[in-house]
Write an enzyme that holds these catalytic residues in place. Structure first.
Site, mmCIF file in Angstrom:
data_model
loop_
_atom_site.group_PDB
_atom_site.id
_atom_site.type_symbol
_atom_site.label_atom_id
_atom_site.label_comp_id
_atom_site.label_asym_id
_atom_site.label_seq_id
_atom_site.Cartn_x
_atom_site.Cartn_y
_atom_site.Cartn_z
ATOM 1 N N ARG A 179 0.858 -1.179 0.000
ATOM 2 C CA ARG A 179 0.000 0.000 0.000
ATOM 3 C C ARG A 179 0.892 1.225 0.000
ATOM 4 O O ARG A 179 2.006 1.191 0.519
ATOM 5 C CB ARG A 179 -0.841 0.049 1.287
ATOM 6 C CG ARG A 179 -1.866 -1.042 1.391
ATOM 7 C CD ARG A 179 -2.707 -0.935 2.676
ATOM 8 N NE ARG A 179 -1.953 -0.426 3.822
ATOM 9 C CZ ARG A 179 -2.246 0.680 4.477
ATOM 10 N NH1 ARG A 179 -3.266 1.424 4.120
ATOM 11 N NH2 ARG A 179 -1.533 1.066 5.519
ATOM 12 N N ARG A 288 19.623 9.043 3.704
ATOM 13 C CA ARG A 288 19.057 10.079 4.582
ATOM 14 C C ARG A 288 20.189 10.840 5.254
ATOM 15 O O ARG A 288 21.300 10.320 5.406
ATOM 16 C CB ARG A 288 18.237 9.464 5.723
ATOM 17 C CG ARG A 288 17.182 8.499 5.333
ATOM 18 C CD ARG A 288 16.189 8.258 6.459
ATOM 19 N NE ARG A 288 16.776 7.664 7.663
ATOM 20 C CZ ARG A 288 16.086 7.299 8.728
ATOM 21 N NH1 ARG A 288 14.777 7.475 8.758
ATOM 22 N NH2 ARG A 288 16.662 6.757 9.783
ATOM 23 N N TYR A 361 11.852 -8.151 12.776
ATOM 24 C CA TYR A 361 11.932 -6.717 12.967
ATOM 25 C C TYR A 361 10.889 -6.283 13.995
ATOM 26 O O TYR A 361 9.713 -6.605 13.862
ATOM 27 C CB TYR A 361 11.725 -5.909 11.665
ATOM 28 C CG TYR A 361 11.812 -4.434 12.010
ATOM 29 C CD1 TYR A 361 13.057 -3.835 12.144
ATOM 30 C CD2 TYR A 361 10.688 -3.694 12.317
ATOM 31 C CE1 TYR A 361 13.164 -2.507 12.557
ATOM 32 C CE2 TYR A 361 10.786 -2.374 12.733
ATOM 33 C CZ TYR A 361 12.026 -1.789 12.854
ATOM 34 O OH TYR A 361 12.133 -0.494 13.274
#
Ligand code: FAD
Length: 377
Positions: A179, A288, A361
């Site tokens: 999604r 990042r 995780y």
């Protein structure tokens, strides 16, 4: 009688929370960690008065009020709200995809205009696939385009995802993206959870408070001693290290994905104006830049410290000897992990817990929740 009820291997959030509850019940606990410090991956190193998230940026978020109340009773949390920004070829876009992003991308100012643009782009992607004889996305690139259209895919998803996985999106399986949520409101809050923040004073305060009154030994590797030795130390072992290592890698090694950090002190109080900036262009090698002070300092406090610390993050292939970060959930590793888990079930005196020992995780809040459940808290 053995000196301890529990030997707790690993002082991350699983081990520290377990020790906290066991100690409160009057159990004698020894926590060991092979690192030079306590705290596992939430440990922060103080550089120039700034708490630097040494093992990757950690933002606590949860909708579980019990967990939130529990951690806040240990140490109060601040009002940090994660609102990452994406930098694509020098132009900035808000994340997650919301009305701010659509305005920056297309100049649209109302939700109706944004929806029309999104639907037009999605329809174009579907039409292209149909012209190639399929309606089912064959790879991640097609999947993303069908879900969100070409512009957002090209500028905000493609390069970032390819750096993360080290492979072209057209070669990655479609199921990786199930999604792509969009928000038709001007809301840059990354998480949908009810609560988020950072412990005031940093994560080390949380770990120290959890471990208050508990005996700890750093620089102590469980595997440096024979099992027979540890068996004389405690009745039970709580193991939070790597699952395959506990069993001497007898079926082979479990794979991980990892991140390399390049941390730098900058002689400026405010480098990028935000804690998290994603670089979504494939030509920029890092994914990042984290500017650590923005997790804990707000307003004038940002300028009260003339320095700042940034970390560039590079997604890297994992190999033994490098920090293992993310389990790889492919068929090979899932099957291997299952084999190790069935061995773990045959160890009556060992509790396997946390992200390494379960090869799973976990965000921080679910780790704490799991331990709370073990103690029926
Ligand atoms: P760890 O924190 O890894 O602790 C395990 C400890 O065991 C370590 O200290 C290790 O040194 C020790 N150990 C291992 N083997 C041995 C041995 N043989 N002998 C002695 N000691 C040993 N969660 C969030 O909620 N929000 C976030 O923003 C977020 N960001 C993340 C970013 C990254 C890069 C990663 C990898 C994870 C992130 N997480 C985040 C998840 C979070 O880190 C985990 O939920 C949490 O660390 C799990 O705690 P743990 O105790 O299971 O593992």
């Amino acid at each position: 009688m053995k000196p301890y009820d529990y030997l707790i291997v690993g002082s991350g959030l699983f081990g520290a929370t377990f020790a906290h509850f066991a100690h409160k019940q009057g159990k004698r606990c020894l926590v060991i960690d092979k690192r030079q410090h306590l705290g596992g991956n939430v440990y922060c190193e103080n550089i120039k008065g700034i708490n630097v998230h040494k093992y990757g940026a950690h933002i606590f978020h949860t909708s579980n009020k019990k967990v939130w109340d529990f951690v806040n009773a240990i140490v109060p949390f601040n009002r940090y709200t994660n609102a990452p920004v994406a930098n694509y070829k020098g132009k900035l876009y808000n994340l997650p995809f919301n009305m701010n992003t659509f305005y920056q991308m297309w100049g649209v100012t109302t939700p109706d205009e944004a929806l029309a643009k999104l639907n037009e782009q999605k329809a174009e992607a579907m039409a292209k696939m149909k012209s190639e004889g399929t309606t089912e996305p064959r790879n991640l690139e097609e999947q993303a385009k069908v879900l969100i259209g070409n512009d957002i895919y090209e500028k905000l998803i493609k390069g970032y995802t390819e750096k993360q996985w080290g492979r072209k999106c057209a070669e990655l399986p479609a199921f990786i993206i199930k999604r792509l949520p969009v928000r038709m409101v001007f809301d840059n809050n990354y998480f949908n959870d009810s609560y988020q923040g950072i412990p005031i004073g940093g994560y080390n305060k949380l770990i120290d408070a959890l471990l208050q009154g508990v005996e700890t030994k750093t620089d102590t590797d469980f595997f440096a001693r024979e099992r027979s030795y540890w068996a004389t130390v405690a009745d039970k072992i709580v193991y939070t290290g790597q699952l395959d290592e506990f069993f001497d890698f007898r079926f082979g090694r479990l794979d991980f994905r990892t991140v390399r950090f390049e941390t730098e002190v900058k002689p400026t109080p405010n480098y990028q104006g935000n804690a998290v900036v994603n670089y979504t262009d494939a030509a920029v090698p890092y994914t990042r830049i984290i500017e650590h002070k923005h997790f804990e300092l707000f307003g004038q406090a940002v300028y009260d410290n003339p320095h700042t610390v940034i970390s560039r993050e590079y997604s890297t292939e994992w190999e033994p000897g490098i920090e293992p970060y993310y389990p790889v959930n492919d068929n090979k590793n899932n099957a291997l992990a299952e084999r190790y888990r069935s061995l773990a079930e045959q160890e009556p005196n060992v509790i396997f817990g946390g992200r390494l020992a379960e090869y799973k995780y976990y965000d921080m809040a679910p780790v704490i929740e799991k331990v709370m459940n073990l103690f029926r808290y």
